[in-house]
Design an enzyme around this catalytic site. Structure first.
Site, short mmCIF file in Angstrom:
data_model
loop_
_atom_site.label_atom_id
_atom_site.label_comp_id
_atom_site.label_asym_id
_atom_site.label_seq_id
_atom_site.Cartn_x
_atom_site.Cartn_y
_atom_site.Cartn_z
CB SER A 1 -0.91 0.01 1.24
OG SER A 1 -1.49 1.28 1.43
CE LYS A 2 -2.41 5.97 -3.33
NZ LYS A 2 -2.78 6.67 -4.57
NE ARG A 3 -4.91 5.84 1.47
CZ ARG A 3 -5.36 5.33 0.34
NH1 ARG A 3 -4.98 4.12 -0.03
NH2 ARG A 3 -6.19 6.02 -0.43
#
Length: 461
Positions: free
Chosen positions: A223-225
């Site tokens: 996940s980019k988060r």
């Protein structure tokens, strides 16, 4: 930024296109204005080029922009409406929740037979067949079947008339002659809907290939988060494009046998989309780093020096540019090349050669400067003042110093290394001393000895 999962999908598409004499189609799905900027498109093209997918290659087509085809998307929706395959709906979320008791159960078909005509605020829904099933021909996953009764009458145009992703993609694929779609498995749930649209528009659906999800060390979807996922970030840190390509190709596929490190050209010939497995692919940064080290060591000396260049200048380099000596770096480069796993490590690896004084890492200082270190520094300074200034002679001198103190070379050289370089690990010590020169070595030994004396005085005081 270009997600490593997108880079993996692009590489697989590229391999199939090049193997078969086909075409790799780049389409920018830019209908969401808030998520679209020209510089982001440039970033995608540059990221693709970094991993060997060049827009001037005959196998490359595009970029196409989905927003340029909006009229065709709208026309397709109206054609489905005229054919009785779609209908208008004025239901609100609140009404649907009131009827079904939940906003998560999907649309209940309330407007199917109401005969509504187009008006502002009415969405256009696809009329999903009541019976049968939609079978997806997937080169990775076989032939998953989706009962039509489980597929809601989904929206294909919003209340303001704008087409949604599903129909826009189908129309664009049709117009661009797409025959194979290779993408992440998170899109598999969209596929039966898209396939129904293909069939309703009188066209044969493409073949599909849904790639395994990429997960982190906790087996959570990357996940980019939460995770570092941008290809550009890895390249900016000093991962070589060839190493990234090699590693990404292996996230779900293998060439067979024991080999993992091999050039893309060979992987391209061996790759078969049918051989991609369905298990989640673990993005192992440690393994990627090991791959990168292998690729760094395989560089020719001039290639290695050129690859290091960005990390030898501001803002990465902490030294005065006037202090950088190209000849000294070229002499140190072969020593560093065998030890680096990421190119950005070169800055810390050679900084002691170009700084007026080394930056002493406190943990390294505490580890190396044990009781008796001052005596080793003193005796090493005396020995090195007169010894010949070649690596072998320097080593012999320090071996003798160690023997005077009943220490093997590894223990004896620790305080000397920290005094000269600031760290307990780094380039080979004796070759580093040769590059530093006698004057700077003796001066740094004196400074370290004085620092130890000051620390001792402070404790005793």
């Amino acid at each position: 930024m270009f997600h490593v999962g997108g880079a993996r999908s692009a590489l697989y598409n590229w391999a199939v296109a090049r193997q078969t004499g086909g075409t790799f189609v780049l389409r920018v799905e830019d209908t969401d204005a808030a998520r679209n900027k020209p510089e982001w498109t440039d970033g995608i093209i540059n990221a693709l080029a970094a991993i060997g997918i060049h827009e001037d290659d005959p196998a490359f087509e595009g970029p196409y922009f989905q927003s340029h085809n909006a009229a065709r998307h709208t026309e397709a929706g109206l054609r489905l409406y005229d054919a009785g395959r779609a209908y208008y709906c004025d239901c609100t979320r609140e009404q649907l929740k009131e009827r079904t008791g939940s906003e998560h159960l999907g649309y209940d078909g309330h407007c199917r037979e109401r005969g509504l005509v187009h008006e502002e605020g009415r969405a256009l829904r696809f009329r999903t067949p009541d019976e049968g099933e939609t079978v997806v021909t997937d080169l990775v996953r076989g032939a998953p079947a989706f009962p039509n009764s489980a597929i809601e009458d989904f929206v294909i145009a919003r209340g303001d008339g704008s087409p949604v992703f599903l129909i826009a993609n189908v129309v664009d694929d049709l117009d661009e002659g797409v025959t194979l779609v290779v993408r992440g498995e998170e899109h598999l749930s969209n596929t039966p809907k898209q396939q129904l649209l293909w069939e309703a528009l009188g066209a044969e659906p493409p073949r599909w290939a849904h790639l395994p999800v990429i997960v982190n060390e906790k087996r959570q979807k990357l996940s980019k988060r939460r995770d570092k996922v941008a290809l550009e970030d890895y390249l900016a840190e000093g991962f070589l494009p060839a190493a990234m390509v090699n590693y990404l190709m292996l996230l779900g596929w293998g060439p067979g046998g024991d080999r993992e490190i091999l050039p893309y050209e060979e992987m391209e010939q061996l790759f078969r989309i049918e051989d991609v497995n369905t298990s989640p692919a673990f993005f192992d940064v440690k393994k990627l780093t090991a791959f990168n080290g292998e690729y760094i060591r395989a560089l020719a000396p001039e290639q290695f020096a050129a690859a290091c260049a960005p990390w030898l200048v501001a803002p990465h380099a902490p030294w005065d540019p006037a202090a950088f000596d190209t000849a000294v770096f070229e002499a140190a480069a072969p020593l560093a090349q065998t030890r680096l796993t990421i190119l950005s490590e070169i800055t810390a690896g050679v900084d002691f050669l170009f700084l007026a004084e080394p930056v002493h890492d406190e943990a390294s200082w505490a580890k190396a400067m044990k009781p008796g270190a001052d005596a080793i520094l003193r005796d090493a300074r005396a020995a090195l003042a007169t010894t010949a200034w070649q690596a072998d002679d320097l080593k012999s001198a320090l071996v003798a110093v160690g023997e005077q103190h009943g220490l093997k070379l590894g223990k004896a050289q620790a305080p000397i290394r920290v005094a000269l370089t600031g760290r307990t690990v780094g380039l080979p010590l004796f070759e580093s001393m040769e590059l530093l020169g006698r004057e700077r070595v003796l001066g740094r030994l004196d400074a370290a000895y004085q620092k130890l004396a000051a620390q001792s005085s402070s404790r005793n005081g």
